[in-house]
Write a protein that holds these residues in place. Structure first.
Motif, short mmCIF file in Angstrom:
data_model
loop_
_atom_site.label_atom_id
_atom_site.label_comp_id
_atom_site.label_asym_id
_atom_site.label_seq_id
_atom_site.Cartn_x
_atom_site.Cartn_y
_atom_site.Cartn_z
N GLN A 54 0.84 -1.19 0.00
CA GLN A 54 0.00 0.00 0.00
C GLN A 54 0.88 1.25 0.00
OE1 GLN A 54 -2.21 -0.89 3.58
NE2 GLN A 54 -4.02 -1.43 2.38
N TYR A 55 0.37 2.34 -0.54
CA TYR A 55 1.18 3.54 -0.70
C TYR A 55 0.30 4.78 -0.68
CZ TYR A 55 -0.51 3.42 -5.51
OH TYR A 55 -1.31 3.41 -6.62
N ILE A 56 0.97 5.93 -0.45
CA ILE A 56 0.36 7.24 -0.58
C ILE A 56 1.23 8.05 -1.53
CG2 ILE A 56 -0.27 9.38 0.61
CD1 ILE A 56 -0.68 7.75 3.12
N ARG A 57 0.64 8.59 -2.55
CA ARG A 57 1.41 9.31 -3.57
C ARG A 57 1.14 10.81 -3.44
NH1 ARG A 57 2.56 6.50 -9.31
NH2 ARG A 57 4.22 7.91 -10.05
N SER A 58 2.21 11.59 -3.54
CA SER A 58 2.07 13.02 -3.38
C SER A 58 3.19 13.72 -4.13
CB SER A 58 2.12 13.42 -1.90
OG SER A 58 2.11 14.83 -1.75
N LYS A 59 2.87 14.91 -4.63
CA LYS A 59 3.85 15.73 -5.33
C LYS A 59 4.61 16.60 -4.33
CE LYS A 59 2.94 14.65 -9.69
NZ LYS A 59 3.97 14.12 -10.62
N GLY A 60 5.84 16.94 -4.65
CA GLY A 60 6.65 17.81 -3.81
C GLY A 60 7.75 18.45 -4.61
N ILE A 334 0.47 16.15 2.16
CA ILE A 334 -0.50 15.06 2.22
C ILE A 334 -1.81 15.61 2.78
CG2 ILE A 334 1.27 13.28 2.49
CD1 ILE A 334 0.60 13.25 5.48
N SER A 335 -2.87 14.93 2.48
CA SER A 335 -4.19 15.34 2.98
C SER A 335 -4.36 14.88 4.42
CB SER A 335 -5.27 14.73 2.10
OG SER A 335 -5.18 13.31 2.10
N PRO A 336 -5.30 15.50 5.16
CA PRO A 336 -5.49 15.13 6.57
C PRO A 336 -5.88 13.67 6.77
CG PRO A 336 -6.49 17.26 6.14
CD PRO A 336 -6.07 16.71 4.81
N VAL A 337 -6.57 13.07 5.79
CA VAL A 337 -6.99 11.68 5.96
C VAL A 337 -5.80 10.73 5.97
CG1 VAL A 337 -7.30 11.21 3.51
CG2 VAL A 337 -8.69 9.97 5.19
N LYS A 347 9.66 4.92 5.26
CA LYS A 347 10.35 4.95 3.98
C LYS A 347 9.47 5.61 2.92
CE LYS A 347 13.93 2.42 5.36
NZ LYS A 347 15.33 2.86 5.33
N VAL A 348 10.12 6.35 2.01
CA VAL A 348 9.45 7.00 0.89
C VAL A 348 10.32 6.82 -0.34
CG1 VAL A 348 8.53 9.18 0.00
CG2 VAL A 348 8.39 8.69 2.44
N ARG A 349 9.68 6.56 -1.50
CA ARG A 349 10.37 6.48 -2.79
C ARG A 349 10.06 7.72 -3.60
NH1 ARG A 349 14.18 3.01 -2.30
NH2 ARG A 349 14.38 3.15 -4.57
N PHE A 350 11.06 8.19 -4.37
CA PHE A 350 10.89 9.42 -5.13
C PHE A 350 11.23 9.20 -6.59
CE2 PHE A 350 11.58 11.34 -0.91
CZ PHE A 350 10.43 12.12 -0.86
N ILE A 351 10.48 9.91 -7.43
CA ILE A 351 10.78 10.01 -8.86
C ILE A 351 11.07 11.49 -9.11
CG2 ILE A 351 9.94 9.63 -11.20
CD1 ILE A 351 7.89 7.68 -10.01
N PHE A 352 12.33 11.80 -9.38
CA PHE A 352 12.72 13.18 -9.60
C PHE A 352 12.54 13.57 -11.06
CE2 PHE A 352 15.49 11.98 -5.93
CZ PHE A 352 14.91 12.83 -5.01
N ASP A 353 12.15 14.82 -11.25
CA ASP A 353 11.98 15.33 -12.61
C ASP A 353 13.32 15.31 -13.33
OD1 ASP A 353 9.40 15.74 -11.96
OD2 ASP A 353 9.53 17.94 -11.80
N ASP A 412 8.11 13.33 -7.26
CA ASP A 412 6.87 12.56 -7.07
C ASP A 412 7.14 11.54 -5.97
OD1 ASP A 412 4.46 11.38 -7.24
OD2 ASP A 412 4.67 10.62 -9.29
N GLY A 413 6.54 11.76 -4.80
CA GLY A 413 6.81 10.91 -3.65
C GLY A 413 5.80 9.79 -3.51
N ILE A 414 6.31 8.63 -3.16
CA ILE A 414 5.47 7.45 -2.93
C ILE A 414 5.81 6.94 -1.54
CG2 ILE A 414 4.80 5.17 -3.75
CD1 ILE A 414 5.93 5.96 -6.49
#
Length: 451
Positions: A54-60, A334-337, A347-353, A412-414
């Motif tokens: 399971q994951y949460i995806r968010s831009k940063g 991230i959203s409050p939920v 741990k977080v995985r990132f995809i850099f531009d 792009d954080g996961i």
């Protein structure tokens, strides 16, 4: 056809003339398709039991981990006019390098000899304070001398009073003696007159006795005058003794008043000197503010104030600088939920531009081109967008982030959560349930505790 019955229709009547009956016959190609479909269904069914992360995806975006290493704007401390630029945009500067110099625009700072003249004022005020201090010392010595003199004068007045008292006592004794002599003289004169009347004494003896009686009477009056004079001297001595304290009190009050006035002037001069020293220090510090220096090593990003001769105010932004050292980090929101799922150390995985990546969000181990991170801080309040900021640093256990990565680049954080079966994740998504709040190890501990 399933060929369940033992009666075969095609043996009784040929199918050559019946096209629709031919289509019901099982061909080898159809059997292959059935087998492929069956195998595919089995594979899909088995895949439902594969682990899914399971994951949460968010831009940063990329930033610096420490606040002092982030991009900053350099402001002018004083108002002035831009005189000279020493750097260009994109130039590298070291800490303490001069970026731009400015000149004064306020008339009270135009004097080229402002510091020496202010120093002279400080020295003059210090000398004035020193003079008042010496005056206070002199008045203090004068007060001490008055106190010693008052002691001696009072001792002298007491001795004089005692002498007057003794003289009154002596004159009083002489007066009593004179009165006794006067009474005796009266009796002797009476006897002499009686003897003269009887013819026993001559007139000459009587006159002689009368003369002696006048002498005794005069001595009584003289003794009485001496007694009154000595009493006046005694009263004068008492008055003089009391006047000494009054005179001393007047002189002491005047001396103390002069001393307090001198002390007040001394403190006022010292306060003025301190104020001038503070002003001198401000002038000296202001002189250093005429050169805008680099607060740390970095690159000049943008010149906000440009040109020469441009007037700026206190606190106006002059130039932006980006520090060249420091640890990179990523700010993601991230959203409050999803906030309860975020903990420090996750741990977080990132995809850099700009860096290609092949990502399988549910199977992060199969992904390629991503970079690892660890959550280091989570804001305790939501921002204006009603989202919580999460600061993620570089994971020391993973591959290092690219060296050419720059502040401000997109990311792009996961955020990786728990491992669950694929069927569970599909069921959770269809029902709109949140992700698991506990890790599998925590679940096992809870289950073992219940048992």
């Amino acid at each position: 056809m399933l060929n369940i019955s033992e009666n075969i229709i095609k043996d009784r009547k040929p199918f050559e003339q019946s096209e629709s009956l031919k289509m019901t016959l099982a061909s080898a190609q159809k059997k292959r398709r059935v087998r492929i479909l069956f195998v595919s269904c089995c594979i899909v069914f088995l895949m439902l039991f594969l682990p899914w992360t399971q994951y949460i995806r968010s831009k940063g975006y990329v930033t610096m981990l420490q606040p002092e290493h982030r991009a900053q704007t350099i402001q002018s401390v004083i108002a002035g006019r831009i005189d000279k630029w020493y750097v260009n945009e994109g130039s590298y500067v070291s800490k303490g390098d001069t970026i731009v110099s400015i000149t004064e625009v306020k008339d009270e700072y135009f004097d080229s000899l402002l510091l020496p003249r202010t120093q002279l004022q400080v020295e003059a005020k210090n000398l004035s304070a020193l003079s008042y201090k010496e005056k206070v010392k002199a008045l203090d010595s004068q007060i001490a001398a008055l106190e010693r003199n008052n002691i001696l004068r009072k001792e002298q007045a007491r001795n004089k009073l005692q002498m007057a008292e003794l003289e009154v006592e002596s004159d009083s004794i002489r007066f009593e003696q004179a009165k006794v002599n006067y009474e005796i003289g009266i009796k002797q004169l009476e006897r002499a007159e009686k003897l003269y009347e009887e013819g026993l004494r001559s007139l000459t003896d009587l006159e002689t006795r009368r003369l002696k009686f006048q002498e005794v009477k005069a001595s009584v009056i003289g003794a009485q005058n001496s007694l009154l004079s000595s009493r006046n001297s005694f009263i004068s001595a008492q008055i003089e003794l009391g006047a000494i304290d009054n005179d001393f009190s007047d002189k002491l009050a005047k001396a103390e008043s002069d001393m307090y006035t001198a002390q007040s002037s001394q403190y006022d001069a010292e306060g003025s000197a301190t104020k001038l020293e503070n002003q001198y220090s401000n002038y000296e510090a202001r002189k250093g503010f005429r050169h805008i220096l680099a607060p740390q090593d970095g690159f000049i990003a943008e010149a906000i104030q440009v040109g020469l001769g441009e007037t700026i105010k206190e606190g106006d932004q002059i130039v932006n600088i980006v520090p060249s050292n420091g640890d990179l980090a990523v700010e993601m929101y991230i959203s409050p939920v999803d906030l309860p799922l975020m903990v420090v150390g996750k741990k977080v995985r990132f995809i850099f531009d700009g860096w290609p990546a092949i990502v399988f969000t549910g199977w992060p181990r199969l992904s390629n081109g991503t970079f690892g991170g660890v959550i280091v801080a989570i804001d305790q309040f939501a921002g204006t967008s009603n989202q919580f900021r999460v600061l993620v640093g570089e994971d020391p256990e993973e591959e290092a982030w690219p060296e050419v990565l720059r502040v401000g680049s997109g990311a792009d954080g996961i955020a990786l959560l728990n491992d669950v079966p694929v069927w569970y994740e599909i069921w959770r998504q269809l029902n709109g349930f949140p992700a698991d709040y506990y890790t599998r190890i925590q679940k096992d501990k809870i289950a073992s505790g219940k048992k």
